[in-house]
Design an enzyme around this catalytic site. Structure first.
Site, mmCIF file in Angstrom:
data_model
loop_
_atom_site.group_PDB
_atom_site.id
_atom_site.type_symbol
_atom_site.label_atom_id
_atom_site.label_comp_id
_atom_site.label_asym_id
_atom_site.label_seq_id
_atom_site.Cartn_x
_atom_site.Cartn_y
_atom_site.Cartn_z
ATOM 1 N N HIS A 40 0.839 -1.220 0.000
ATOM 2 C CA HIS A 40 0.000 0.000 0.000
ATOM 3 C C HIS A 40 0.868 1.263 0.000
ATOM 4 C CE1 HIS A 40 -3.309 -2.734 1.264
ATOM 5 N NE2 HIS A 40 -2.336 -3.273 1.995
ATOM 6 N N SER B 56 15.820 20.500 -16.538
ATOM 7 C CA SER B 56 14.695 21.392 -16.802
ATOM 8 C C SER B 56 15.211 22.619 -17.534
ATOM 9 C CB SER B 56 14.057 21.797 -15.465
ATOM 10 O OG SER B 56 13.385 23.030 -15.598
ATOM 11 N N LYS C 294 17.260 21.038 -11.436
ATOM 12 C CA LYS C 294 16.506 19.815 -11.671
ATOM 13 C C LYS C 294 17.295 18.710 -12.375
ATOM 14 C CE LYS C 294 12.736 18.847 -11.027
ATOM 15 N NZ LYS C 294 11.451 19.238 -11.583
ATOM 16 N N GLU D 270 9.973 7.948 -16.750
ATOM 17 C CA GLU D 270 8.667 8.578 -16.991
ATOM 18 C C GLU D 270 8.171 8.295 -18.407
ATOM 19 O OE1 GLU D 270 8.411 12.774 -15.146
ATOM 20 O OE2 GLU D 270 10.537 12.358 -15.364
#
Ligand code: ARG
Length: 461
Positions: free
Chosen positions: A155, A276, A282, A289
């Protein structure tokens, strides 16, 4: 005039030509189409259906066409629908009547089916072997981390301490089943369908066994109608690829979470991350992804082929031409994922300290205490209840489980004795204690690793 134009009084509209063509994408099958035509032509000559000199000329010309396509010296045009028409037209243009003999006792319906099977026979093998490389990267990373402790999650909540190696090897298992599914689909698609004609076979005495041997198929299709009508083999491959993508997507999700500042469990190599355009600090896990995102288009291809085939009356229908783009896209997408994932995993570094810290909450060892009580004869449900009460008690006192005194513990758990206290001291001891086949114990994980090292050395095919 199209090769099928004999019965037509009017030329096809350009819009129709553009709408119905498949050459823009099925040209990728040219090698397989040529391979099939060579086997077919030589069988036709062996069987006395066409002159040996015609077969010889056809085969020589096919070799030349293949070379020209390889080198980019072959012109493709929407005027010639598909790859089959292109190659046959070229044979006729170059060889006249000899070339006009190649399509004897053959239809594009069985020809295209053969081509896709030959293509998938190669691609399923190639992809299975490339998934092996991903497994190797996972196993090598697991070797590095056979003592690294992390919290295991259920979970997405801390559950119990596990070895990082155990978590990595879980993915090796998942990918093993993906390979199994691809190899299994490959067995079923490795069947010669050429010789089925348009639907009903041929009146000419073709020799399918000879073509079978030449193209190295273990089996021949039994039913010509099924052969030209069916794409369930494509559905199977796409389903195997969709499940593989699902597994990749889960691995991606773990990587993305673990690299986040909140977890800080792993760092992916610079060369496999991107930045980024706005925020200079970043470093993003884009491979993971994008792979998670690309899973959607692979599912799309599976949905597409399932939908194309449903409701089609037997046998071949032109709808089936729509089988290819989604399939090619899924194969390219999976190959793309497999180019970047293994080196990304190989370059992963783990922050062992953060992982251990996260696994060091004594709450993660509550089950271990319950199991100690079971060893003393307490029924498990009672033990579970007692330890639950202890967790609540500790919460009320604002203490961690290992900060409670023996008296406090014994106050909540009547069966508690001093020897049980050490249960909360170290997650390593909790790992050590799990010496069950398949469990996360050190010895068990070492055995799993030994299995994988040996298994990955074995040949797949
Ligand atoms: N381009 C077609 C396909 O991909 C080849 C078969 C066409 N057959 C036909 N009878 N029009 O399915």
């Amino acid at each position: 005039m199209a090769l099928w134009g004999g019965r037509f009084a009017e030329a096809t509209q350009n819009s129709v030509r553009d709408f119905t063509e498949s050459i823009s994408y099925d040209k990728r099958l040219y090698k397989y189409d040529i391979m099939g035509s060579k086997a077919h032509a030589s069988m036709l000559a062996e069987s006395g259906i066409i002159p040996a000199s015609s077969a010889k000329a056809i085969i020589e010309e096919l070799d030349k066409i293949e070379k020209r396509i390889d080198e980019g010296n072959f012109t493709f045009t929407a005027d010639l629908e598909d790859i089959h028409m292109h190659i046959e037209s070229e044979l006729i243009a170059k060889l006249g009547d000899d070339g006009a003999r190649v399509h004897t006792a053959r239809s594009r319906n069985d020809q295209v089916n053969l081509d896709i099977r030959l293509y998938l026979r190669d691609e399923t093998k190639n992809i299975a072997e490339r998934i092996r490389l991903l497994q190797k990267a996972l196993v090598e990373k697991a070797e590095e981390h056979k003592e690294t402790i992390m919290p295991g999650f259920t979970h997405l909540q801390h559950a119990q301490p596990v070895l990082f190696a155990h978590h990595l090897l879980a993915y090796a298992e998942m990918f093993e089943r993906d390979i199994g599914r691809l190899m299994d689909a490959r067995k079923r698609l490795n069947v010669l369908t050429l010789g089925s004609g348009a639907i009903a076979g041929a009146t000419l005495p073709i020799n399918r066994e000879s073509v079978q041997k030449k193209l190295d198929f273990p089996a021949i299709s039994r039913n010509s109608m099924d052969a030209v009508a069916s794409r369930d083999f494509t559905c199977e491959v796409l389903s195997a690829l969709a499940i593989f993508a699902m597994n990749i997507s889960r691995l991606s999700e773990d990587m993305i979470l673990w690299m986040s500042q909140e977890f800080s469990f792993v760092m992916l190599p610079d060369a496999y991350c991107t930045g980024s355009s706005l925020m200079p600090q970043k470093k993003n896990p884009d491979i993971a992804e994008i792979s998670r995102g690309k899973t959607g288009r692979i599912y799309g291809s599976l949905m597409s082929i399932l939908t194309i085939c449903k409701g089609l009356p037997l046998t071949y229908n032109r709808d089936l031409q729509e089988d290819k783009e989604g399939l090619f896209d899924a194969i390219d997408t999976v190959n793309g994922i497999l180019s970047v994932f293994p080196p990304m995993i190989a370059g992963l570094t783990a922050n062992k300290e953060n992982m251990l810290n996260a696994a060091s909450d004594p709450g993660l060892l509550a089950t271990d205490l319950a199991e100690k009580l079971v060893k003393k004869g307490v029924p498990f449900r009672t033990a579970h209840h007692r330890v639950g009460a202890l967790v609540r008690f500790a919460g009320e006192k604002n203490k961690k489980l290992n900060e409670l005194s023996t008296e406090e513990m014994a106050g909540v758990i009547p069966e508690f004795d001093e020897s049980m206290k050490d249960v909360f001291q170290s997650p390593a001891a909790a790992i050590e204690g799990r010496d069950i086949y398949g469990a996360t114990g050190y010895k068990q994980v070492a055995a799993q690793l030994a299995f994988w090292v040996k298994h990955l050395q074995e040949d797949l095919f």
